[in-house]
Design a protein around this motif. Structure first.
Motif, PDB file in Angstrom:
ATOM      1  N   ALA A  82      25.957-119.299  11.331  1.00 30.79           N
ATOM      2  CA  ALA A  82      24.815-118.712  12.049  1.00 30.79           C
ATOM      3  C   ALA A  82      25.389-117.732  13.062  1.00 30.79           C
ATOM      4  CB  ALA A  82      24.032-119.806  12.758  1.00 30.79           C
ATOM      5  N   GLY A  84      24.735-114.082  15.788  1.00 30.45           N
ATOM      6  CA  GLY A  84      23.889-113.090  16.435  1.00 30.45           C
ATOM      7  C   GLY A  84      24.323-111.708  15.963  1.00 30.45           C
ATOM      8  N   GLU A 162      26.537-115.016  25.084  1.00 23.66           N
ATOM      9  CA  GLU A 162      27.328-113.986  25.740  1.00 23.66           C
ATOM     10  C   GLU A 162      26.541-113.267  26.832  1.00 23.66           C
ATOM     11  OE1 GLU A 162      26.634-114.040  22.296  1.00 23.66           O
ATOM     12  OE2 GLU A 162      28.282-115.470  22.220  1.00 23.66           O
ATOM     13  N   VAL A 178      28.297-111.992  16.080  1.00 23.68           N
ATOM     14  CA  VAL A 178      29.026-112.916  16.968  1.00 23.68           C
ATOM     15  C   VAL A 178      28.672-114.350  16.587  1.00 23.68           C
ATOM     16  CG1 VAL A 178      29.468-113.626  19.346  1.00 23.68           C
ATOM     17  CG2 VAL A 178      28.815-111.287  18.883  1.00 23.68           C
ATOM     18  N   ASN A 204      19.574-113.974  15.260  1.00 24.62           N
ATOM     19  CA  ASN A 204      18.998-113.370  16.484  1.00 24.62           C
ATOM     20  C   ASN A 204      19.740-112.077  16.802  1.00 24.62           C
ATOM     21  OD1 ASN A 204      21.180-115.562  17.178  1.00 24.62           O
ATOM     22  ND2 ASN A 204      21.255-114.100  18.868  1.00 24.62           N
TER      23      ASN A 204
HETATM   24  N1  HPA Z   1      26.121-115.531  19.931  1.00 21.58           N
HETATM   25  C1  HPA Z   1      27.068-116.415  19.550  1.00 21.58           C
HETATM   26  N2  HPA Z   1      26.888-117.282  18.573  1.00 21.58           N
HETATM   27  C2  HPA Z   1      25.706-117.274  17.932  1.00 21.58           C
HETATM   28  C3  HPA Z   1      24.682-116.381  18.281  1.00 21.58           C
HETATM   29  C4  HPA Z   1      24.902-115.460  19.337  1.00 21.58           C
HETATM   30  O1  HPA Z   1      24.039-114.628  19.702  1.00 21.58           O
HETATM   31  N3  HPA Z   1      23.625-116.641  17.463  1.00 21.58           N
HETATM   32  C5  HPA Z   1      24.022-117.649  16.631  1.00 21.58           C
HETATM   33  N4  HPA Z   1      25.279-118.039  16.914  1.00 21.58           N
END
Ligand code: HPA
Length: 256
Positions: A82, A84, A162, A178, A204
């Motif tokens: 998963a 971003g 972040e 990321v 996302n």
């Molecule tokens: N940042 C880091 N790890 C993640 C994100 C993110 O926005 N979304 C899913 N894993």
């Protein structure tokens, strides 16, 4: 011996169908895996965060996980991640094949070679198996599971998300997405000569890419949709494709 394994990340805690649960003892700790029969082919399933997502990214026992798969005779891993998005071409819902990584983790045991066997370097110029990347792309055409492209994965330590400044920086150095888990997993697989391929599910926009804050509800709902597609692709690659073409994954250890 089971040659093929799926590592499930956030949102992927089991596969369809019955499985035999096994606990594998390794020198780094015990690992619970599920051996499943998929269309006549055995596949090992390993939920990276444990059953029900109980282990955070920085506490995952990556060495035990990869060692357990090696002990089972695994030659290929397909993993989900998963992530971003840092790239406006990859909106939430996209599936992106990981092609390169940039490592910003801080405190993880990241090697099997701590000096006992002399000084050993693994070559990670191409960290993801080039044959598995091609198989994922070909499999996407054969199954109709849409892959949106390839990309560079920035791995952060987590578990926090972040800052906007970090995201501006990660974009400026060429990151596309990321996540918090692919390093050292892919590195350890290379160290033991297992081919490793991974697909990022964009859940996302990273912080600062839009005005909206990251929403856990959005991450969950995108994972629910992406999960079925991704697993269909992985099962097709492992059960419907010829994967015997040679790659260099098992030849990239340099001993000094
Ligand atoms: N940042 C880091 N790890 C993640 C994100 C993110 O926005 N979304 C899913 N894993």
């Amino acid at each position: 011996m089971v040659e093929n394994a799926i590592i499930g990340g956030t949102g992927i805690y089991s596969l369809e169908g019955g499985s035999v649960e096994e606990t594998i003892k390794t020198s780094y700790g015990e690992v619970r895996v599920y051996i499943q029969n998929m269309k006549g082919h055995p596949v090992v399933f390993l939920p990276r965060h444990g059953a029900g997502h109980s282990v955070p990214p920085h506490r995952i026992n990556y060495r035990a996980n990869i060692k357990a798969l090696k002990q089972l005779g695994v030659k290929r891993i397909l993993a989900s991640a998963a992530v971003g998005s840092l790239n406006y071409n990859y909106p939430p819902g996209s599936l992106v094949v990981l092609e390169q990584f940039i490592d910003f983790t801080k405190s993880r045991p990241y090697t099997f070679y701590d000096g006992e066997e002399g000084v050993v370097h693994a070559d990670l110029a191409d960290p993801y198996c080039v044959r598995l990347m091609e198989a994922l792309e070909k499999g996407s055409q054969q199954t109709g599971v849409n892959i949106d492209g390839r990309g560079t994965y920035v791995c952060v330590e987590g578990p926090r998300f972040e800052t906007r400044a970090e995201i501006r920086f990660f974009r400026s150095i060429g990151g596309d997405m990321v996540g918090m888990t692919n390093v050292p997993e892919v590195v350890l697989a290379r160290e033991v000569g297992i081919c490793y391929g991974a697909v990022g599910i964009i859940t996302n926009w990273c912080n600062g890419m839009t005005d909206q804050p990251i929403s856990h509800g959005e991450i969950r709902s995108i994972m629910r949709k992406g999960r079925e597609q991704l697993l269909r692709l992985f099962v097709h690659v492992f059960t419907g494709m010829d994967l015997d073409e040679k790659c260099r994954c098992s030849e990239s250890i340099v001993r000094l």
